[in-house]
Structures are given as structure tokens and as C-alpha cells.
Design an enzyme around this catalytic site. Sequence first.
Site, short mmCIF file in Angstrom:
data_model
loop_
_atom_site.label_atom_id
_atom_site.label_comp_id
_atom_site.label_asym_id
_atom_site.label_seq_id
_atom_site.Cartn_x
_atom_site.Cartn_y
_atom_site.Cartn_z
N CYS A 80 -1.80 -13.83 2.27
CA CYS A 80 -0.19 -14.06 1.94
C CYS A 80 0.26 -15.42 2.04
CB CYS A 80 0.61 -13.27 2.65
SG CYS A 80 0.80 -11.48 1.89
N VAL A 128 -0.51 -3.14 0.56
CA VAL A 128 0.85 -2.89 0.33
C VAL A 128 0.97 -1.38 -0.01
CG1 VAL A 128 2.96 -3.48 -0.92
CG2 VAL A 128 1.26 -5.17 0.35
N LYS A 158 -12.20 3.73 -5.74
CA LYS A 158 -11.30 3.85 -4.59
C LYS A 158 -10.49 5.31 -4.75
CE LYS A 158 -9.05 0.14 -2.98
NZ LYS A 158 -8.04 -1.09 -3.00
P1 NAD Z 1 -4.79 -5.33 -2.60
O1 NAD Z 1 -5.72 -6.27 -3.39
O2 NAD Z 1 -5.15 -4.98 -1.28
O3 NAD Z 1 -4.49 -4.39 -3.55
C1 NAD Z 1 -4.23 -4.48 -5.11
C2 NAD Z 1 -4.72 -2.83 -5.79
O4 NAD Z 1 -4.08 -2.79 -6.98
C3 NAD Z 1 -6.07 -2.89 -5.58
O5 NAD Z 1 -6.57 -1.61 -5.19
C4 NAD Z 1 -6.39 -2.88 -7.14
O6 NAD Z 1 -7.42 -1.93 -7.42
C5 NAD Z 1 -5.25 -2.50 -7.95
N1 NAD Z 1 -4.59 -2.84 -9.13
C6 NAD Z 1 -4.87 -3.96 -9.96
N2 NAD Z 1 -4.65 -3.94 -10.91
C7 NAD Z 1 -4.19 -2.59 -11.12
C8 NAD Z 1 -3.68 -2.05 -12.28
N3 NAD Z 1 -3.33 -2.66 -13.54
N4 NAD Z 1 -3.03 -0.75 -12.01
C9 NAD Z 1 -3.28 -0.22 -10.94
N5 NAD Z 1 -3.84 -0.99 -9.92
C10 NAD Z 1 -4.38 -1.94 -10.04
O7 NAD Z 1 -3.48 -6.36 -2.69
P2 NAD Z 1 -2.25 -6.17 -1.40
O8 NAD Z 1 -2.75 -7.07 -0.22
O9 NAD Z 1 -1.99 -4.77 -1.13
O10 NAD Z 1 -1.20 -7.00 -2.24
C11 NAD Z 1 -0.42 -6.55 -3.10
C12 NAD Z 1 0.58 -7.48 -3.47
O11 NAD Z 1 1.88 -7.46 -2.31
C13 NAD Z 1 0.53 -8.98 -3.64
O12 NAD Z 1 1.31 -9.50 -4.58
C14 NAD Z 1 0.64 -9.56 -2.12
O13 NAD Z 1 1.11 -10.99 -2.29
C15 NAD Z 1 1.85 -8.57 -1.98
N6 NAD Z 1 2.17 -8.51 -0.32
C16 NAD Z 1 0.79 -8.32 0.54
C17 NAD Z 1 1.13 -8.36 1.86
C18 NAD Z 1 -0.26 -8.20 2.64
O14 NAD Z 1 -0.03 -8.54 3.93
N7 NAD Z 1 -1.34 -7.73 2.09
C19 NAD Z 1 2.15 -8.40 2.38
C20 NAD Z 1 3.43 -8.45 1.72
C21 NAD Z 1 3.26 -8.68 0.33
#
Ligand code: NAD
Length: 429
Positions: free
Chosen positions: A260, A16, A40
Amino acid sequence: MTESREPIAVIGTGYVGLVTAAGFAELGNEVWCVDIDAAKIEGLKRGEIPIYEPGLAESIAASAGRMHFTTELSEALEHARLLFVAVGTPPTYSGDADLSAVYSVVDAMPSGDQGHALVMKSTVPVGTGAAIRRRLEKTGKGNFSYVSCPEFLKEGSALEDFRKPDRVVVGDAGDAAGQAVCDLYAPLGAPLLRTDIASAEMIKLASNAFLATKISFINEIANVCEETGADVLEVAKGMGMDERIGRHFLKPGIGYGGSCFPKDVSALKQLAGNSGYHFQLLTAVIEVNELQKRRVIAKLQKHLGSLVGKTVTLLGLAFKAHTDDMREASSLVLSARLQGEGASVRAYDPIAADDARLLMPGVEFADSAVAAVKGADAVVLVTEWPEFSALDWNEMAAAMSGRVVIDGRNYVDAVAVRAAGFEYEGIGR
Ligand code: NAD
């Protein structure tokens, strides 16, 4: 345009965060991307994109001058007023959302701040915005504004979804920060719903729960079709022609996965339960999905008898095509169940194999579909990667020792498969 666009920060550079950052950079915003994962960030600085998402690498390369990568939150705070939060909110053992990453971002904000706003992209339970507001006020950070801006992108077409969203939802207190987020999205020309924070949070959870319900519904119809002789593809086509139903998400298969749907359905069910309401429908949606993954085993047994000593090849491992995401993929359940039944499991995925290797102990990986089916008794198509639609089934038959194809996505050409001498079985047909 570039001068008039305001700089933003994106905290968390996963699916995201990176897509949001790249999307806004395309619109001309300077974007400060923050992540706690130093490796990363170093990779991103060198132009290495940590995830597979069509068009993302090209977009980031084209916006290179406007995208800045750092592990230092202070750098982002210095340059940007709007701080998009896109950290993970994985499920806990109880099925609730784990908000520890969200709160570590909130707690890392400086006190006495002037003018910054947290814009929540992560999917969070209803009430999280209000709880964060209380926490900010209690810790001397009451000047931070808070906006809920849930994300609806689909992995595999995420950048396109950013560019052409069905809608943008902005939940806020009717303040300047909410308006700034609306302004930021305005160039996309998407329908905008500005609402209160709790409703925005619920829109995200309810949307995913509804889509998951649609999938479990069509999967149950498919299972009844198998018993009654109807063809679920015809049924779905006919149902989808009714605009009240809609044709999307009526594809039967071997269960939904990904980062999700499983987590958000469970989070909504837990949220309801924690507030004293038993969400019966979602309990069934989850159970149907789990059973659907396991039905493949019974289909294989129908053709092969006992699976002890048999070799089964999984074609595709990612939870869906065009992504490397293995979170909650049906292939994980399948490989474990197959090995539990005494079968040897072989596998091939064009993109997700590296991640899958770490998650699927005991599975033998191959570099192509034909290599993966060598000597196999049966093939299960798990992910609808386009290259599987072009498989030469005569070549596959020559490589295999058995003649069973279970098409978990109703994806390959059943006529061609049967013509090559296979017993073919799809879902609901
Ligand atoms: P992800 O696991 O791919 O990425 C999360 C990132 O956040 C990682 O790079 C991690 O290192 C970083 N992170 C964690 N703690 C941190 C901090 N304190 N400071 C800075 N960076 C930090 O997650 P994602 O799939 O991108 O999902 C993120 C959110 O969006 C979730 O809540 C998910 O439910 C929501 N979401 C995801 C999707 C999807 O298709 N992946 C779609 C809609 C909503």
C-alpha cells in the site's frame, strides 16, 4: 440477526476481499466471494486460505455456511445487490495506479441492470468513481449505483481492524446504495464519515501518504540522531507524548514497504502531477524511504569493510511481522544490493519464505534463525517477528563466524546482544 442482514458480494479474494468477506460473514451476512483465479476459489471451497492473516482461517471456518466461493460473477449478481470490489490496483511503471482489474470488473457487469451497486474497496485515484460512472452510463449500465468505501485495514491485524475500525468512510451520491453501505457497517459502532465520492477517494490516498510521511520523517530524525548522539527512541517517545503529533508511526527502521504505502504515495504524487501540481513533499518522502533501505549497506561496510566474499544473514523477509506479504519488502532491495556488493546472502523467515524464494534469486534459505546464521559474518534483522525477541544470542554467536548485528527495527535486546560479544547497531541510536 442473520435473516435481517442483506447478502453481499465481494469481488477479488485477496487480503482486502477475504477479510471483508469474513468480517461481514461474522456479522451474519451471506457473502458471495468471486475471483478470476480458479485455483484460489477451488482451494477456498476446500477450506484452504491462500494468505497468512491472524485469525482469518478460524473466522472463515466458523462462518463456512455463510461464505460462498465462485468464479461466476453471475452467481454473485443473482444473490447480492451490493458488490464490493477488492481487486488489486498495482502501480504501473510510471507510478500511476493500474486500474485494469477494476475496469474488467466494471465491464463485466450486465447492461440494463436493476438495483445493483458497485462498492469500491480497492484504492483508486481521485476521479475514478466519476470515470466509472461515465463508463457505466455510456455502456447502458446507468442503473448501477456507485459507492466509494475505502479500506484502511493493516495486514497482520486485518480482521481486528475490520471489527474495530477507527472510522468507516462512505462516499456516495447521497442515494440508497450509500445508505445501504452505512447500514451494513452500523453494527460495528464505528465513527462513520459519509461524504462525496472524490473526497472519500482522497481520504484514503491522503491518509496513507501522511503515514508514509511520518515514517520518512522519523527515519530522517534517526539519521540525524546517529550523527549527533541523541537516541531516536527517546526522541520518538517524547514527541509522541504531544497529542498533536501522536505516538503511532514514529518507529524508525529500514524503510516502509508492503502493497500500500509505496504504491499509494506514488499514485498520489502522479495524480497531483497529472493535474498540474508538483507534490514536492511526497517526492522527498519516497526518496528518503529508498535511501533508508540502502543505509544498511553502509552500516555493514563500517564494521566489515568490503562486503566481497562476506556472508550476511537476513532475519525476517516479509515487509512487516504477522504477514506473508513480500510486496515492496525492504528485504528485496537489501538482498539485491548485498549481492551487488559481492556478499553471499542467507535468509530465514517463519512465514514468508515460500513467496520470498521466488523473489530473491541467489539467496540461500534456512529453516531457523540459528541455521541461517551458520558461518555468517553479520546479521541484519529486517522483520520484527516475535520469535526474534527470544533469540539466544550466545547460541547465535557460537554458530556465526563474525560478530556484527544490524537491527533494522530496533527490535532485539541490545544489551543481551552486546553481552554475547557482538557489535550491535540499531537505527538512530
Ligand atoms: P490482492 O492482490 O491480495 O487481491 C486481489 C484479488 O483480486 C486477487 O485474488 C485476484 O485474483 C483478484 N482479481 C483480479 N482481477 C479480478 C477480476 N476481474 N475479478 C475478480 N477477481 C479479480 O490485493 P489486496 O492486497 O487485497 O488489495 C486489493 C485492493 O485493496 C488494492 O487496491 C489495495 O490497494 C487496497 N488495499 C489493500 C490493503 C492491504 O493491506 N493489502 C489495505 C487497504 C487497501
